[in-house]
Design an enzyme around this catalytic site. Sequence first.
Site, PDB file in Angstrom:
ATOM      1  N   ARG A 251       0.818  -1.214   0.000  1.00 33.58           N
ATOM      2  CA  ARG A 251       0.000   0.000   0.000  1.00 33.58           C
ATOM      3  C   ARG A 251       0.857   1.271   0.000  1.00 33.58           C
ATOM      4  NH1 ARG A 251      -3.431   0.513   5.201  1.00 33.58           N
ATOM      5  NH2 ARG A 251      -1.631   1.693   5.949  1.00 33.58           N
ATOM      6  N   ASP A 252       0.298   2.324  -0.616  1.00 33.21           N
ATOM      7  CA  ASP A 252       0.942   3.643  -0.656  1.00 33.21           C
ATOM      8  C   ASP A 252       2.337   3.518  -1.261  1.00 33.21           C
ATOM      9  OD1 ASP A 252       0.948   6.334  -0.363  1.00 33.21           O
ATOM     10  OD2 ASP A 252       1.226   6.366   1.800  1.00 33.21           O
ATOM     11  N   CYS A 253       2.392   2.954  -2.461  1.00 44.87           N
ATOM     12  CA  CYS A 253       3.680   2.592  -3.059  1.00 44.87           C
ATOM     13  C   CYS A 253       4.559   3.785  -3.389  1.00 44.87           C
ATOM     14  CB  CYS A 253       3.458   1.744  -4.315  1.00 44.87           C
ATOM     15  SG  CYS A 253       2.650   2.609  -5.697  1.00 44.87           S
ATOM     16  N   ALA A 254       3.978   4.997  -3.469  1.00 48.06           N
ATOM     17  CA  ALA A 254       4.774   6.174  -3.831  1.00 48.06           C
ATOM     18  C   ALA A 254       5.119   7.039  -2.635  1.00 48.06           C
ATOM     19  CB  ALA A 254       4.036   7.010  -4.882  1.00 48.06           C
ATOM     20  N   ALA A 255       4.703   6.649  -1.438  1.00 47.80           N
ATOM     21  CA  ALA A 255       4.991   7.439  -0.243  1.00 47.80           C
ATOM     22  C   ALA A 255       5.285   6.487   0.902  1.00 47.80           C
ATOM     23  CB  ALA A 255       3.821   8.363   0.079  1.00 47.80           C
TER      24      ALA A 255
END
Length: 584
Positions: A251-255
């Site tokens: 989850r939330d792969c960019a942050a």
Amino acid sequence: MNVWRRLSGQRRALALAGAGVLVAGGLVTIPVTAAQAATQCDVAYSTNDWPGGFTANITIKNLGDPINGWTLGWTFPNSSQRVQQGWSAEISQTGSQVTARNLSYNGSLATGASTSFGFNGAWSGSNPKPASFTLNGVACTGGTTTPPPTDPPPTDPPPTDPPPAGSKVNNPYAGVRGYVNPEWKAKADAEPGGSRVSNNPTAVWLDRIAAINGTTGSSSNGAFGVRDHLDEALRQGAGYIQFVIYNLPGRDCAALASNGELGPNELPRYKSEYIDPIAAIQSDSKYRNLRIINIIEIDSLPNLVTNTSGQPGGTAMCDTVKANGAYVNGVGYALAKLGAIGNVYNYIDAAHHGWIGWDSNFGPTADMLKSAAVASGSTVANVHGFIVNTANYSALREPYVRITDSVNGQSVRQSKWIDWNFYVDELSFAQAFRQKLVSVGFDSNIGMLIDTSRNGWGGSARPTGPGATTNVDTYVNGGRIDRRIHAGNWCNQSGAGLGERPTAAPEAGIDAYVWVKPPGESDGSSELIENDEGKGFDRMCDPTYTGNARNGNSLSGALPNAPISGAWFSAQFQELMRNAYPAL
């Protein structure tokens, strides 16, 4: 209708079946006789029927000694009846014989405990209910306990038949009151002046497996689990309740602020330990008259378009979950399982205008959403709509800056703030994106939601007219309502205020303005804080951070001294109230 209401005898059961009472939205509970008194279990079988198909919900109640592992068996009376897709049990069928076995999380049943599962099925001619069940090979006949009163308890909804599957209302927010989460309300009420807003409906975030049954951690989910919230919604007489489904693998792969508990390769666990138990609870017929609204996986699918290799700020984790299908198949599975429930409404997260308002992102994101909607056995029929600006700050309307404006012959799209985007606010973006989604294959009746919990931007700094016409930058910066340093800033933004209060059908194509992100709950910690929820530290939540490629190397604009995401942030709540627009 009380799911544990028993019939007085076999003759009455057969008479009701013959009268058609048990065919559409019916309920079978196996009666008790003296000869069967040794069997200590009860089964409730209810259906929502439509021509050629049905959704069945089955509840097993253990009235005897504790059991560890169960197998339920029954025979369909009509040879045309077939199980198609099931949840919360391993279901197999041979001829008319059906067997359902527990999954890893629901096999243990203490005395008096219950568990539920369900399936979608097909039929022709008629769809009669099974006359008997066996549990672990023994006839399940109801035990010898005193039957409860035939009238439903006061907390049950009116005993009206549920609508047939496929007949959901067009707008689940219209004409009914929303659920007020008592745990959020208590935190808001504890703040000076918080009672002015604490009666607004907010969403319940299910950001880890433990949240399903309730947790005691510091994040947004507290002691209440899914069933507790649903029961409280019935007690309040609410017409709808909102849950955020938020626990994809990787989850939330960019942050980092909202990283989750599941690794990128744990899709099977996401299905069996997270989605299946939620579906089992939401499908309980006790809640059939309550509109259950699921907000599906915040910030997930748009990340696969904008934050993979070749994009500014692309990450290896986003590459991984795009390549292995964790996001697309996880969302598809959630849509299929939850969408099969007759009173459930799914809205997929669709980012915001400051993320996908450019042509290079707009169309590809719509295509990505469509690919997830038809993955893992789902269809677009499981999608009731989409939500934009979830947990974000983009202004609902920009009254003093229009995308068609120009200054000294130069388009405002060339300003540093707009940066060639085709949209300046969330309302215009949501309405346009809705049309794009219809064009790629979603139903023409889909509705949009806009999260307005923190996009008011009121207070003394709110502009009262257009900016100076010296150039496009002075014009845009002087007149824009959204006062963030950069439209890519997303964490605990300084100067933000409460936006429009939750409202049904405020504009064409918009099902509701909603408070999905509960005001006062942090977006992420301003420094590294150890925690047991898998949540990391993202520099975008650090007020001293000077940015990256995704926010134009600008300051983060974040408030200091913030706790981990989901935890109560008193300073932010007070600032949101001060800067509310409309004002409190």
